[in-house]
Design a protein around this motif. Structure first.
Motif, PDB file in Angstrom:
ATOM      1  N   PRO A  66       0.978  -1.008  -0.210  1.00 36.92           N
ATOM      2  CA  PRO A  66       0.050   0.144  -0.166  1.00 36.92           C
ATOM      3  C   PRO A  66       1.112   1.521  -0.088  1.00 36.92           C
ATOM      4  O   PRO A  66       1.681   1.294   0.720  1.00 36.92           O
ATOM      5  N   CYS A  67       0.619   1.994  -0.505  1.00 38.25           N
ATOM      6  CA  CYS A  67       0.860   3.757  -0.309  1.00 38.25           C
ATOM      7  C   CYS A  67       0.460   4.340   0.462  1.00 38.25           C
ATOM      8  O   CYS A  67      -0.705   4.516   1.426  1.00 38.25           O
TER       9      CYS A  67
ATOM     10  N   LEU B 219      -3.641   7.701   6.360  1.00 38.21           N
ATOM     11  CA  LEU B 219      -3.447   6.011   6.539  1.00 38.21           C
ATOM     12  C   LEU B 219      -2.053   5.725   7.472  1.00 38.21           C
ATOM     13  O   LEU B 219      -1.576   4.837   8.478  1.00 38.21           O
ATOM     14  N   GLY B 220      -0.532   6.090   7.136  1.00 40.19           N
ATOM     15  CA  GLY B 220       0.165   6.592   8.027  1.00 40.19           C
ATOM     16  C   GLY B 220      -0.404   7.003   9.697  1.00 40.19           C
ATOM     17  O   GLY B 220       0.548   6.083   9.979  1.00 40.19           O
TER      18      GLY B 220
ATOM     19  N   THR C 233       5.673  -1.751   4.890  1.00 39.53           N
ATOM     20  CA  THR C 233       4.417  -0.920   4.026  1.00 39.53           C
ATOM     21  C   THR C 233       6.175   0.624   4.456  1.00 39.53           C
ATOM     22  O   THR C 233       6.850   0.507   5.683  1.00 39.53           O
ATOM     23  N   ARG C 234       5.904   1.228   3.269  1.00 37.63           N
ATOM     24  CA  ARG C 234       6.572   2.407   3.391  1.00 37.63           C
ATOM     25  C   ARG C 234       6.604   3.696   2.878  1.00 37.63           C
ATOM     26  O   ARG C 234       5.629   3.728   2.673  1.00 37.63           O
ATOM     27  N   PRO C 235       7.355   5.009   3.836  1.00 45.02           N
ATOM     28  CA  PRO C 235       8.235   4.512   4.344  1.00 45.02           C
ATOM     29  C   PRO C 235       8.013   4.487   5.794  1.00 45.02           C
ATOM     30  O   PRO C 235       6.818   4.643   6.242  1.00 45.02           O
TER      31      PRO C 235
ATOM     32  N   GLY D 196       4.337   6.292   8.018  1.00 43.04           N
ATOM     33  CA  GLY D 196       4.265   6.915   6.489  1.00 43.04           C
ATOM     34  C   GLY D 196       5.525   8.598   6.932  1.00 43.04           C
ATOM     35  O   GLY D 196       6.474   8.205   7.627  1.00 43.04           O
ATOM     36  N   VAL D 197       4.987   9.266   5.838  1.00 49.20           N
ATOM     37  CA  VAL D 197       5.409  10.883   6.178  1.00 49.20           C
ATOM     38  C   VAL D 197       5.665  10.892   7.472  1.00 49.20           C
ATOM     39  O   VAL D 197       4.903  11.278   8.190  1.00 49.20           O
TER      40      VAL D 197
END
Length: 640
Positions: free
Chosen positions: A230-231, A236-237, A603-605, A622-623
């Motif tokens: 997933p992005c 989401l982060g 997941t990244r980041p 997340g970011v």
């Protein structure tokens, strides 16, 4: 975006449907649903079913779409919990679980493809032929089949003997007990009867619009979810971090589970709409009856290709490929801007500028990283302020850039509240304060316009909109990072225990950096270290890396280190990425994925902050913005 609601999570999932990493799922889903629809119409035509389409038949495609979304959601929520809130218990096994599910699921998808092509019934009828009787009655055939099935099971379960041997033993024991080696012909004929009965039952369901086969669609959703990266957008982060914090502090993961479920439902809505739209093709397929065999072959071949992609892990690689570059950055903005409209932080007339990257929604006391170039000389920030507020604007990164900014603050009615020029602004250390204590007379959305002049190259700066006086809430409530790190005194008894929760010792590893230096986690003892898991293909990673560089330049002299670990990448791409953003902290490639597995990275980041003793003091999915990282580091060094 700290206060995440179920509604926000659902909207974020809906917006994520157009993200680049979801794109490979769409043709895979359409391929499966289209193959099932073609199979249904073909069987109905062959059985002479009425040409009229009943309500039950119309609902059947929607029910299969719902089953797909349910299976997808189940695995997505499970993986989200295992890699965040329950990471210390089962997080390190998630990678193996998803890979094994992908391999097994890929085999099942290939089987579906063969069935949709109509080859499985033909194969069974061929095996039933009199000329094949000696073959089925041969113990050698049973032995060869057992060896082939055992090899497939061994491969599907990741060549792990501890996993595969019990399954293989159960298979061989079942075959032996059922007479596969003593009465092979009887065994194989009975097996063919059961398989044909199952296929016939599913065919009758296709004709009558029954509910059989829904488990197959749910399983397909599970498989596609396991083979998907997933992005990680801003919301989401936040959801994943909420789940991680809940599991780390109180063990109550219900909130994170509910938010993840709402996100997956939002993501599933477009899939359900697609299923309903595809059902409209039923009449077209009936009119193309004479070409149905070719359509069946095409849909079956498409399913087999999808199965091969899933089984080999290439579906995940395609997600990462589609997540590269400016397209990924655009889809990241889709979530920011869409949520801004949903929350009332943006008006519809601002949406175009927001999607183009010229306008960003922010909150008071939130900073934003702005990129100026000859092609993009103007940026705008939009924020909500109440009547009676006093606003400061703080800018970093202008010193030595040659960039001059004309800054205008507009009220909701487009009246100018304040105006300034960066060259004439008050400076404290490396910070400029072009606007200070600007009085807000009317509450609503305020626009901060920044226009660049007289610069020679691309420049990135950080701008923060804040209250002129600290909010009472800020002085009375410690930050999340402070709460987490201050609670470490209660975890002294666990200080030597290795795990992935706050207060646990980070798993050890060795890795070679992009500069060829061999580095271990033990070498970083004595420094506060940020372990960042990223990829050059990761759109959100491009957002946070410039922020990391600025934090690194400010804090490295105090004993701060960043180690950015990439996966499924190349050293050439990493080197270009480093040059593009002028990164000076170490980058390394986890070419085997072993370190990613030990840190349960799905997941990244994703980021882990370690204190000088190698103890995890914070996690973030997340970011991670410069302001957030500054707060985490201030708490980490204060606690040291």
């Amino acid at each position: 975006m700290d206060n995440v609601t179920i509604g926000l999570a659902l909207v974020a999932g809906l917006l994520s449907f157009i993200s680049p990493c979801v794109l490979p799922l769409v043709p895979a889903y359409i391929g499966y649903m289209g193959g099932r629809l073609t199979h249904q119409v073909s069987r109905q035509n062959a059985a002479g079913a009425p040409t009229t389409i009943s309500l039950g038949m119309r609902l059947q495609m929607l029910m299969h779409g719902g089953a797909f979304v349910s299976g997808f959601s189940l695995i997505f929520v499970l993986i989200g919990l295992l890699t965040t809130a329950l990471s210390s218990v089962a997080g390190q096994y998630v990678g193996a679980f998803t890979e094994a599910l992908g391999r097994v699921g890929g085999i099942v998808i290939i089987f579906f493809g063969l069935q949709f092509m109509g080859l499985m019934p033909r194969l069974f009828n061929w095996l039933r032929g009199k000329s094949r009787a000696p073959l089925l009655d041969s113990r050698i055939f049973s032995l060869a089949t057992a060896i082939a099935a055992s090899s497939l099971i061994y491969w599907a379960l990741l060549e792990e003997a501890v996993l595969a041997l019990p399954v293989i033993a159960a298979l061989l024991l079942g075959m032996f007990a059922s007479g596969a080696f003593s009465q092979p012909a009887r065994f194989w004929m009975a097996l063919l009867d059961r398989l044909q009965g199952a296929l016939y039952s599913d065919t009758r369901a296709d004709i009558g619009g029954g509910r059989e086969g829904l488990l197959g669609s749910a399983f397909m959703g599970m498989v596609f979810s396991a083979g998907w990266t997933p992005c990680i957008g801003p919301l989401l982060g936040t959801i994943l971090t909420v789940a991680a914090t809940a599991g780390a502090t109180s063990g109550d993961i219900a909130q994170g589970m509910l938010l993840l479920a709402a996100y997956s439902v939002g993501l599933g809505i477009p899939f359900l709409i697609t299923a309903m739209l595809m059902d409209g093709a039923r009449g077209v397929l009936r009119r193309l009856q004479r070409h149905m065999r070719k359509i069946e072959l095409f849909s079956g071949c498409l399913m087999i290709i999808i199965g091969l992609l899933v089984a080999s892990g290439r579906l995940q690689s395609l997600s990462q490929t589609f997540s590269r570059g400016e397209f990924a950055d655009f889809t990241f903005r889709v979530e920011e801007c869409g949520l801004g409209v949903f929350e009332g932080d943006l008006h519809l007339n601002h949406l175009g500028d927001c999607l183009a990257g010229a306008l960003l929604p922010v909150a008071i006391n939130q900073s934003a990283s702005l990129h100026f170039s000859a092609e993009a000389p103007m940026r705008q920030l939009l924020f909500h302020a109440e009547a009676g507020d006093q606003i400061d604007v703080e800018a970093r990164g202008l010193a030595g850039s040659g960039l001059e900014l004309d800054i205008v603050l507009y009220a909701p009615d487009d009246a100018i509240v304040a105006r300034a020029n960066s060259a004439e602004s008050r400076q404290v250390d490396d910070k400029l304060y072009p606007i200070t204590a600007a009085a807000v007379e009317r509450g609503g959305l305020h626009l901060l316009n920044l226009s660049a002049e007289d610069f020679t190259g691309d420049t990135r700066i950080r701008v923060k909109v804040r209250h002129a006086l600290p909010l009472q809430e800020e002085t009375s409530q410690p930050s999340l990072a402070s709460n987490v790190i201050s609670s470490l005194s209660d975890l002294v008894s666990e200080i030597g225990e290795v795990g992935l929760e706050e207060g646990k010792r980070a798993p050890a590893f060795n890795i070679t950096t992009l500069d060829g230096e061999r580095l271990s986690l033990a070498d970083l003892r004595g420094k506060v270290t940020l372990l960042n898991f990223w990829g050059t293909w990761c759109g959100p990673c491009r957002r946070e890396m410039p922020e990391f560089q600025r934090v690194y330049a400010e804090w490295s002299a105090r004993g701060f280190e960043i180690l950015a670990i990439a996966f499924n990448d190349t050293e050439a791409a990493m080197s270009d990425f480093r040059d593009e953003f002028s990164l000076s902290f170490p980058l390394a490639l986890d070419d085997t994925g072993a370190i990613n597995d030990s840190y349960a990275i799905q997941t990244r980041p994703s980021s882990y902050l370690l204190n000088k003793d190698g103890i995890i003091v914070a996690r973030h999915f997340g970011v991670l913005s410069q302001a957030q990282l500054d707060d985490m580091l201030a708490a980490a060094f204060a606690d040291d």
